[in-house]
Design a protein around this motif. Sequence first.
Motif, mmCIF file in Angstrom:
data_model
loop_
_atom_site.group_PDB
_atom_site.id
_atom_site.type_symbol
_atom_site.label_atom_id
_atom_site.label_comp_id
_atom_site.label_asym_id
_atom_site.label_seq_id
_atom_site.Cartn_x
_atom_site.Cartn_y
_atom_site.Cartn_z
ATOM 1 N N ARG A 13 -4.913 -14.654 -9.404
ATOM 2 C CA ARG A 13 -5.050 -13.244 -9.030
ATOM 3 C C ARG A 13 -3.809 -12.446 -9.421
ATOM 4 N NH1 ARG A 13 -8.988 -11.587 -5.818
ATOM 5 N NH2 ARG A 13 -7.681 -9.927 -4.948
ATOM 6 N N ILE A 14 -2.646 -13.043 -9.271
ATOM 7 C CA ILE A 14 -1.399 -12.367 -9.651
ATOM 8 C C ILE A 14 -1.411 -12.074 -11.149
ATOM 9 C CG2 ILE A 14 1.099 -12.679 -9.885
ATOM 10 C CD1 ILE A 14 0.900 -14.356 -7.223
ATOM 11 N N ALA A 15 -1.781 -13.076 -11.941
ATOM 12 C CA ALA A 15 -1.847 -12.872 -13.391
ATOM 13 C C ALA A 15 -2.875 -11.804 -13.746
ATOM 14 C CB ALA A 15 -2.180 -14.189 -14.085
ATOM 15 N N SER A 16 -4.016 -11.807 -13.056
ATOM 16 C CA SER A 16 -5.051 -10.802 -13.318
ATOM 17 C C SER A 16 -4.527 -9.396 -13.053
ATOM 18 C CB SER A 16 -6.280 -11.076 -12.449
ATOM 19 O OG SER A 16 -6.905 -12.286 -12.810
ATOM 20 N N GLU A 17 -3.791 -9.238 -11.964
ATOM 21 C CA GLU A 17 -3.232 -7.923 -11.641
ATOM 22 C C GLU A 17 -2.154 -7.532 -12.650
ATOM 23 O OE1 GLU A 17 -4.240 -5.801 -9.383
ATOM 24 O OE2 GLU A 17 -5.791 -7.134 -8.587
ATOM 25 N N MET A 18 -1.377 -8.491 -13.084
ATOM 26 C CA MET A 18 -0.327 -8.196 -14.058
ATOM 27 C C MET A 18 -0.905 -7.663 -15.368
ATOM 28 S SD MET A 18 2.177 -11.495 -13.522
ATOM 29 C CE MET A 18 3.210 -11.088 -14.927
ATOM 30 N N PHE A 19 -2.053 -8.226 -15.791
ATOM 31 C CA PHE A 19 -2.645 -7.846 -17.070
ATOM 32 C C PHE A 19 -3.774 -6.831 -16.924
ATOM 33 C CE2 PHE A 19 -0.330 -11.580 -18.261
ATOM 34 C CZ PHE A 19 0.028 -11.366 -19.585
ATOM 35 N N GLY A 20 -4.102 -6.503 -15.680
ATOM 36 C CA GLY A 20 -5.124 -5.490 -15.459
ATOM 37 C C GLY A 20 -6.519 -5.917 -15.846
ATOM 38 N N ARG A 21 -6.784 -7.217 -15.815
ATOM 39 C CA ARG A 21 -8.127 -7.692 -16.131
ATOM 40 C C ARG A 21 -8.347 -9.049 -15.473
ATOM 41 N NH1 ARG A 21 -8.736 -11.542 -20.205
ATOM 42 N NH2 ARG A 21 -6.843 -12.124 -21.363
ATOM 43 N N SER A 22 -9.604 -9.420 -15.302
ATOM 44 C CA SER A 22 -9.919 -10.728 -14.736
ATOM 45 C C SER A 22 -9.949 -11.771 -15.841
ATOM 46 C CB SER A 22 -11.271 -10.686 -14.019
ATOM 47 O OG SER A 22 -12.297 -10.338 -14.930
ATOM 48 N N PHE A 23 -9.700 -13.011 -15.459
ATOM 49 C CA PHE A 23 -9.752 -14.123 -16.395
ATOM 50 C C PHE A 23 -10.921 -15.034 -16.016
ATOM 51 C CE2 PHE A 23 -5.336 -12.742 -16.478
ATOM 52 C CZ PHE A 23 -5.081 -12.681 -17.843
ATOM 53 N N ASN A 24 -11.821 -15.223 -16.951
ATOM 54 C CA ASN A 24 -12.987 -16.061 -16.701
ATOM 55 C C ASN A 24 -12.573 -17.520 -16.590
ATOM 56 O OD1 ASN A 24 -15.647 -17.021 -16.526
ATOM 57 N ND2 ASN A 24 -15.730 -17.304 -18.740
ATOM 58 N N GLN A 25 -12.917 -18.149 -15.464
ATOM 59 C CA GLN A 25 -12.573 -19.544 -15.241
ATOM 60 C C GLN A 25 -13.723 -20.485 -15.589
ATOM 61 O OE1 GLN A 25 -9.343 -20.165 -14.253
ATOM 62 N NE2 GLN A 25 -9.101 -17.955 -14.402
#
Length: 392
Positions: free
Chosen positions: A373-385
């Motif tokens: 979630r931290i990485a998603s907020e940093m890049f402004g997008r969700s990451f598909n797992q």
Amino acid sequence: MLGFELSPEQQQLRDLARDVALDVYAPRAADWDLNRTPLPHEELKRLADLGFLGITIPEQYGGHGGTLLDALIVQEEIAKENRQAAFHVFESNVGPCRVLEFFGTEEQRQRYLPQVASGDIEMAIGISEPDAGSAATDMKTKARIEGDEVVINGSKRWISNGGASSHYLVYCRLSDAPGAKGIGAVIVSADAEGVSFGASEKLMGFRGIPSADIYFDDVRVPISDLVVEAGGFRKLFGVFSIERLGNATMSLAIGQASLDRTKAYVAERQQFGRPLIEFQSVQMTLATMAMQVEASRLLIYRAAVNAGDGLPDSYETSIAKCFANEMAKQVSDLGMQMHGGNGYTEEYGLERLHRDSHGWAIAGGTPAIQRVRIASEMFGRSFNQRPEAIQR
């Protein structure tokens, strides 16, 4: 605590909570843990009479209209001594009732929130399922609307206070839309026809806080208890950020209690003819523990204060929870080491703190999930797992 100084009123609230924790709940903590004793009803009412169950509930609904930070201050003081008692402060101030406050109907707020503040009802949350833990959107529990009723089928797992709470905010599929798009939430009473509970799990920690599965077999509830319709998953997890700060505060309390006990122990315990604190390695360890505890507190306070009367920022919340969860495990472990053989006994309470620290790091989204979630907020997008072949 530059920038997060407590007001005189908050200091008084903290002192009151600390006195109650030391006088009432500290003497019972070891016994309640050993015997897995749920909080007695009279103690729930005590917390209500003190105003601790309605700190954040608006005044028009029977609460005190306090801030999120107010609630976390009280929760920490009680949790340092007794996590069983603190859990109920947690549940009523940062738990599912906050979903009602933000997104429920006026009728729902009028009906439920005053009873939460008075301790007449307890509301737990049902999200996880046997095959849907971190991947919450894989949930299969379904609800359909039939006339003026919602009919629910499915099951929920790892429900804290499951079987003990009187009501549950159940996340479920309200449409056939895939993933998060079909998910909403409905309030279900424990005594509704078709509701049943599994045996309480015997967990390593969390003792005295029941954890049980819930089963729904054509459970019918009034449509007036539908809180969030299909497609409201983002709303639900927006409010869940509040609960994650409560979770982080439980970890903070464990870290602070470990530090406090260790500080007192090394000042008194002697080896080689002098107190342990006179050894440089002990000084270094205590300093490391203190730095981690203080950093956790500042991260939690930042997220709580910045939230104001709204919802906490997801980035700040995930950082606070991840750091505090890992801090509690590390600091309680260091505290055990500083106690030597005594730290491995039940008498000194460090083993209980360490056991509980692992539970809070799992509940509410693990540190691994928080990092995503931290990485998603940093890049402004969700990451598909998910592998491409099974995307939903």
